[in-house]
Design an enzyme around this catalytic site. Sequence first.
Site, PDB file in Angstrom:
ATOM      1  N   ALA A  60       0.809  -1.227   0.000  1.00  0.00           N
ATOM      2  CA  ALA A  60       0.000   0.000   0.000  1.00  0.00           C
ATOM      3  C   ALA A  60       0.839   1.274   0.000  1.00  0.00           C
ATOM      4  O   ALA A  60       0.461   2.270  -0.612  1.00  0.00           O
ATOM      5  CB  ALA A  60      -0.953  -0.006   1.189  1.00  0.00           C
ATOM      6  N   LEU A  61       1.971   1.259   0.679  1.00  0.00           N
ATOM      7  CA  LEU A  61       2.795   2.467   0.730  1.00  0.00           C
ATOM      8  C   LEU A  61       3.424   2.816  -0.620  1.00  0.00           C
ATOM      9  O   LEU A  61       3.792   3.968  -0.845  1.00  0.00           O
ATOM     10  CB  LEU A  61       3.886   2.331   1.791  1.00  0.00           C
ATOM     11  CG  LEU A  61       3.401   2.431   3.236  1.00  0.00           C
ATOM     12  CD1 LEU A  61       4.540   2.146   4.204  1.00  0.00           C
ATOM     13  CD2 LEU A  61       2.784   3.798   3.516  1.00  0.00           C
ATOM     14  N   GLU A  62       3.516   1.849  -1.497  1.00  0.00           N
ATOM     15  CA  GLU A  62       4.090   2.093  -2.815  1.00  0.00           C
ATOM     16  C   GLU A  62       3.048   2.565  -3.832  1.00  0.00           C
ATOM     17  O   GLU A  62       3.401   3.030  -4.920  1.00  0.00           O
ATOM     18  CB  GLU A  62       4.789   0.832  -3.333  1.00  0.00           C
ATOM     19  CG  GLU A  62       6.049   0.468  -2.569  1.00  0.00           C
ATOM     20  CD  GLU A  62       5.798  -0.159  -1.204  1.00  0.00           C
ATOM     21  OE1 GLU A  62       6.602   0.108  -0.287  1.00  0.00           O
ATOM     22  OE2 GLU A  62       4.798  -0.898  -1.041  1.00  0.00           O
ATOM     23  N   CYS A  84      -4.920  -3.671   0.473  1.00  0.00           N
ATOM     24  CA  CYS A  84      -5.562  -4.211   1.668  1.00  0.00           C
ATOM     25  C   CYS A  84      -4.571  -4.174   2.827  1.00  0.00           C
ATOM     26  O   CYS A  84      -3.478  -4.743   2.734  1.00  0.00           O
ATOM     27  CB  CYS A  84      -6.029  -5.639   1.417  1.00  0.00           C
ATOM     28  SG  CYS A  84      -6.748  -6.424   2.871  1.00  0.00           S
ATOM     29  N   VAL A  85      -4.976  -3.501   3.888  1.00  0.00           N
ATOM     30  CA  VAL A  85      -4.167  -3.414   5.099  1.00  0.00           C
ATOM     31  C   VAL A  85      -5.001  -4.005   6.233  1.00  0.00           C
ATOM     32  O   VAL A  85      -6.096  -3.517   6.523  1.00  0.00           O
ATOM     33  CB  VAL A  85      -3.783  -1.946   5.414  1.00  0.00           C
ATOM     34  CG1 VAL A  85      -2.868  -1.885   6.627  1.00  0.00           C
ATOM     35  CG2 VAL A  85      -3.129  -1.282   4.206  1.00  0.00           C
ATOM     36  N   GLU A  89      -0.527  -6.377  15.335  1.00  0.00           N
ATOM     37  CA  GLU A  89      -0.324  -6.094  16.758  1.00  0.00           C
ATOM     38  C   GLU A  89       0.495  -4.843  17.002  1.00  0.00           C
ATOM     39  O   GLU A  89       0.736  -4.471  18.150  1.00  0.00           O
ATOM     40  CB  GLU A  89       0.358  -7.293  17.411  1.00  0.00           C
ATOM     41  CG  GLU A  89      -0.508  -8.541  17.385  1.00  0.00           C
ATOM     42  CD  GLU A  89       0.194  -9.735  18.003  1.00  0.00           C
ATOM     43  OE1 GLU A  89       1.317  -9.578  18.535  1.00  0.00           O
ATOM     44  OE2 GLU A  89      -0.385 -10.825  17.942  1.00  0.00           O
ATOM     45  N   THR A  90       0.929  -4.176  15.943  1.00  0.00           N
ATOM     46  CA  THR A  90       1.791  -3.008  16.125  1.00  0.00           C
ATOM     47  C   THR A  90       1.171  -1.768  15.496  1.00  0.00           C
ATOM     48  O   THR A  90       0.165  -1.832  14.786  1.00  0.00           O
ATOM     49  CB  THR A  90       3.174  -3.246  15.475  1.00  0.00           C
ATOM     50  OG1 THR A  90       3.011  -3.294  14.057  1.00  0.00           O
ATOM     51  CG2 THR A  90       3.806  -4.538  15.984  1.00  0.00           C
ATOM     52  N   HIS A  92       2.202  -0.252  13.043  1.00  0.00           N
ATOM     53  CA  HIS A  92       2.438  -0.268  11.597  1.00  0.00           C
ATOM     54  C   HIS A  92       1.134  -0.149  10.809  1.00  0.00           C
ATOM     55  O   HIS A  92       1.093   0.500   9.755  1.00  0.00           O
ATOM     56  CB  HIS A  92       3.194  -1.544  11.212  1.00  0.00           C
ATOM     57  CG  HIS A  92       3.661  -1.564   9.797  1.00  0.00           C
ATOM     58  ND1 HIS A  92       4.625  -0.704   9.316  1.00  0.00           N
ATOM     59  CD2 HIS A  92       3.293  -2.345   8.749  1.00  0.00           C
ATOM     60  CE1 HIS A  92       4.833  -0.949   8.035  1.00  0.00           C
ATOM     61  NE2 HIS A  92       4.032  -1.940   7.663  1.00  0.00           N
ATOM     62  N   ARG A 131     -15.579  -7.630   2.118  1.00  0.00           N
ATOM     63  CA  ARG A 131     -15.657  -6.351   1.409  1.00  0.00           C
ATOM     64  C   ARG A 131     -15.055  -6.374   0.017  1.00  0.00           C
ATOM     65  O   ARG A 131     -15.268  -5.460  -0.781  1.00  0.00           O
ATOM     66  CB  ARG A 131     -14.949  -5.274   2.244  1.00  0.00           C
ATOM     67  CG  ARG A 131     -15.712  -4.917   3.500  1.00  0.00           C
ATOM     68  CD  ARG A 131     -14.837  -4.176   4.514  1.00  0.00           C
ATOM     69  NE  ARG A 131     -15.612  -3.731   5.670  1.00  0.00           N
ATOM     70  CZ  ARG A 131     -16.075  -4.522   6.629  1.00  0.00           C
ATOM     71  NH1 ARG A 131     -15.837  -5.820   6.592  1.00  0.00           N
ATOM     72  NH2 ARG A 131     -16.770  -4.026   7.635  1.00  0.00           N
TER      73      ARG A 131
END
Length: 153
Positions: A60-62, A84-85, A89-90, A92, A131
């Site tokens: 996604a960041l790209e 899709c993200v 647990e972090t 990020h 979704r």
Amino acid sequence: MFGADKGKAGELDGKGLYIGIVQARFNESITNALHEACVAELKALGVEEDRIDHFTVPGALEIPVALQALAEKDHYDALIALGCVIRGETYHFELVANESAAGVTRVALDYHLPVANVIITTENLEQAVARQSDKGRDAARVVVEMCNLLDEI
């Protein structure tokens, strides 16, 4: 008439449009389903298959930098971001979700170009699966509607 609604909601015409799609490969089963639903809907709305270009990026960041490169070509009527993200647990998750969305929005505003942001963000895989088809179709409908609207304005 001043203030009259000139929008033709529901009358979506994709004929003649050139659409660029950037798809993240991370969570590929979800993003592939987003892509399939999106392309099927674009075709149903009249966009010809040879006027739909598809590019993949790692995650996604790209997506925003690829969208920006496409926007700079001045060839596309609209762009679509598919990703899709899924929450982990972090921190990020928040970083990727927020920064990718900001980058997609920046491309749309900087280039005055409709960009559908369908980088879905969910708590778990089940939510993403639930979704994937609807959001893929939504992406197609959004860009065609916005192209139609901008042509009217």
